[in-house]
Every structure is written in structure tokens, then in C-alpha cells.
Scaffold this motif. Structure first.
Motif, mmCIF file in Angstrom:
data_model
loop_
_atom_site.group_PDB
_atom_site.id
_atom_site.type_symbol
_atom_site.label_atom_id
_atom_site.label_comp_id
_atom_site.label_asym_id
_atom_site.label_seq_id
_atom_site.Cartn_x
_atom_site.Cartn_y
_atom_site.Cartn_z
ATOM 1 N N MET A 1 -18.705 -2.233 -15.422
ATOM 2 C CA MET A 1 -19.548 -1.192 -15.961
ATOM 3 C C MET A 1 -18.970 -0.730 -17.302
ATOM 4 N N THR A 2 -19.801 -0.668 -18.328
ATOM 5 C CA THR A 2 -19.356 -0.193 -19.627
ATOM 6 C C THR A 2 -19.967 1.170 -19.899
ATOM 7 N N THR A 3 -19.243 1.951 -20.647
ATOM 8 C CA THR A 3 -19.748 3.272 -21.024
ATOM 9 C C THR A 3 -19.886 3.316 -22.536
ATOM 10 N N ALA A 4 -20.859 4.049 -22.991
ATOM 11 C CA ALA A 4 -21.083 4.184 -24.430
ATOM 12 C C ALA A 4 -19.983 5.049 -25.037
ATOM 13 N N ALA A 5 -19.515 4.629 -26.189
ATOM 14 C CA ALA A 5 -18.489 5.401 -26.897
ATOM 15 C C ALA A 5 -19.118 6.652 -27.494
ATOM 16 N N THR A 6 -18.356 7.713 -27.541
ATOM 17 C CA THR A 6 -18.809 8.941 -28.174
ATOM 18 C C THR A 6 -18.806 8.744 -29.684
ATOM 19 N N PRO A 7 -19.925 9.030 -30.359
ATOM 20 C CA PRO A 7 -19.955 8.881 -31.820
ATOM 21 C C PRO A 7 -18.915 9.782 -32.484
ATOM 22 N N VAL A 8 -18.306 9.272 -33.528
ATOM 23 C CA VAL A 8 -17.286 10.008 -34.272
ATOM 24 C C VAL A 8 -17.804 10.227 -35.694
ATOM 25 N N PRO A 9 -17.721 11.455 -36.217
ATOM 26 C CA PRO A 9 -18.163 11.691 -37.595
ATOM 27 C C PRO A 9 -17.401 10.809 -38.574
ATOM 28 N N SER A 10 -18.115 10.276 -39.558
ATOM 29 C CA SER A 10 -17.506 9.405 -40.572
ATOM 30 C C SER A 10 -18.030 9.792 -41.950
ATOM 31 N N LEU A 11 -17.124 10.171 -42.844
ATOM 32 C CA LEU A 11 -17.545 10.489 -44.210
ATOM 33 C C LEU A 11 -18.131 9.264 -44.899
ATOM 34 N N ALA A 12 -17.590 8.084 -44.626
ATOM 35 C CA ALA A 12 -18.096 6.864 -45.261
ATOM 36 C C ALA A 12 -19.563 6.631 -44.895
ATOM 37 N N VAL A 13 -19.888 6.743 -43.612
ATOM 38 C CA VAL A 13 -21.275 6.554 -43.165
ATOM 39 C C VAL A 13 -22.169 7.635 -43.751
ATOM 40 N N LEU A 14 -21.717 8.875 -43.673
ATOM 41 C CA LEU A 14 -22.503 9.996 -44.176
ATOM 42 C C LEU A 14 -22.766 9.870 -45.676
ATOM 43 N N PHE A 15 -21.727 9.574 -46.460
ATOM 44 C CA PHE A 15 -21.900 9.455 -47.905
ATOM 45 C C PHE A 15 -22.809 8.289 -48.265
ATOM 46 N N ASP A 16 -22.696 7.180 -47.544
ATOM 47 C CA ASP A 16 -23.566 6.039 -47.821
ATOM 48 C C ASP A 16 -25.014 6.401 -47.540
ATOM 49 N N ASN A 17 -25.270 7.058 -46.418
ATOM 50 C CA ASN A 17 -26.637 7.476 -46.096
ATOM 51 C C ASN A 17 -27.157 8.509 -47.094
ATOM 52 N N ALA A 18 -26.327 9.440 -47.491
ATOM 53 C CA ALA A 18 -26.728 10.457 -48.462
ATOM 54 C C ALA A 18 -27.023 9.825 -49.816
ATOM 55 N N ARG A 19 -26.161 8.921 -50.250
ATOM 56 C CA ARG A 19 -26.356 8.258 -51.545
ATOM 57 C C ARG A 19 -27.679 7.507 -51.573
ATOM 58 N N THR A 20 -27.966 6.765 -50.508
ATOM 59 C CA THR A 20 -29.210 6.000 -50.431
ATOM 60 C C THR A 20 -30.423 6.927 -50.453
ATOM 61 N N ALA A 21 -30.384 7.988 -49.661
ATOM 62 C CA ALA A 21 -31.520 8.921 -49.599
ATOM 63 C C ALA A 21 -31.726 9.643 -50.922
ATOM 64 N N ILE A 22 -30.642 10.094 -51.547
ATOM 65 C CA ILE A 22 -30.746 10.803 -52.826
ATOM 66 C C ILE A 22 -31.265 9.868 -53.911
ATOM 67 N N ALA A 23 -30.757 8.659 -53.959
ATOM 68 C CA ALA A 23 -31.213 7.689 -54.971
ATOM 69 C C ALA A 23 -32.707 7.409 -54.815
ATOM 70 N N ALA A 24 -33.168 7.222 -53.579
ATOM 71 C CA ALA A 24 -34.594 6.956 -53.338
ATOM 72 C C ALA A 24 -35.445 8.150 -53.744
ATOM 73 N N ALA A 25 -34.982 9.351 -53.424
ATOM 74 C CA ALA A 25 -35.734 10.555 -53.789
ATOM 75 C C ALA A 25 -35.808 10.710 -55.299
#
Length: 79
Positions: A1-25
């Protein structure tokens, strides 16, 4: 049986998503005044930008003010 890992905040993921969204806007000639992030991501940004907080500056990503938003998932952004 496997359990899902608890998500961990990541500045790298957040900044990449923010950069993409801001650039598109901006490419669509939309004004971006704030970025909403999950409370967990906001805490991570706050800890990484203690100097800005100490001198009273608003927290920013790519020049845009960041605010906590409980409706935003970890690693995602709301413009």
C-alpha cells in the motif's frame, strides 16, 4: 500500500508558475496588480523576504504584490 506524499511549498515551482501567468497576462495587455498564493506559499515567501517585511515593504514576486488566498492551491497563483 502506498500513501500520497504531503505537498511541500516550493519557491521554484511558485516563481515559475507566477512568471508564466504574469508573462501571459502582460502579453494580453492585462494589468496585474496582485498575485494570490496559498497561505503556505505566502508563509514561505514571507520567511524568504524577512528584510522587505522588516522595513515595511509589501512582499512582491516579479514586481507584483503577493497576498495570501485560501482558495489558491499550493504552488498555484491567482492574478
Amino acid at each position: 500500500m502506498t500513501t500520497a506524499a504531503t505537498p511541500v511549498p516550493s519557491l521554484a515551482v511558485l516563481f515559475d508558475n507566477a512568471r508564466t501567468a504574469i508573462a501571459a497576462a502582460r502579453e494580453a495587455d492585462l494589468e496585474v496588480s496582485t498575485i494570490g498564493v496559498s497561505p503556505e506559499d505566502f508563509d514561505l515567501i514571507e520567511r524568504s523576504k524577512r528584510f522587505e517585511e522588516r522595513i515595511g515593504l509589501p512582499l512582491r514576486i516579479l514586481g507584483v504584490v503577493v497576498e495570501p488566498d485560501a482558495d489558491v492551491a499550493l504552488g498555484s497563483v491567482r492574478l
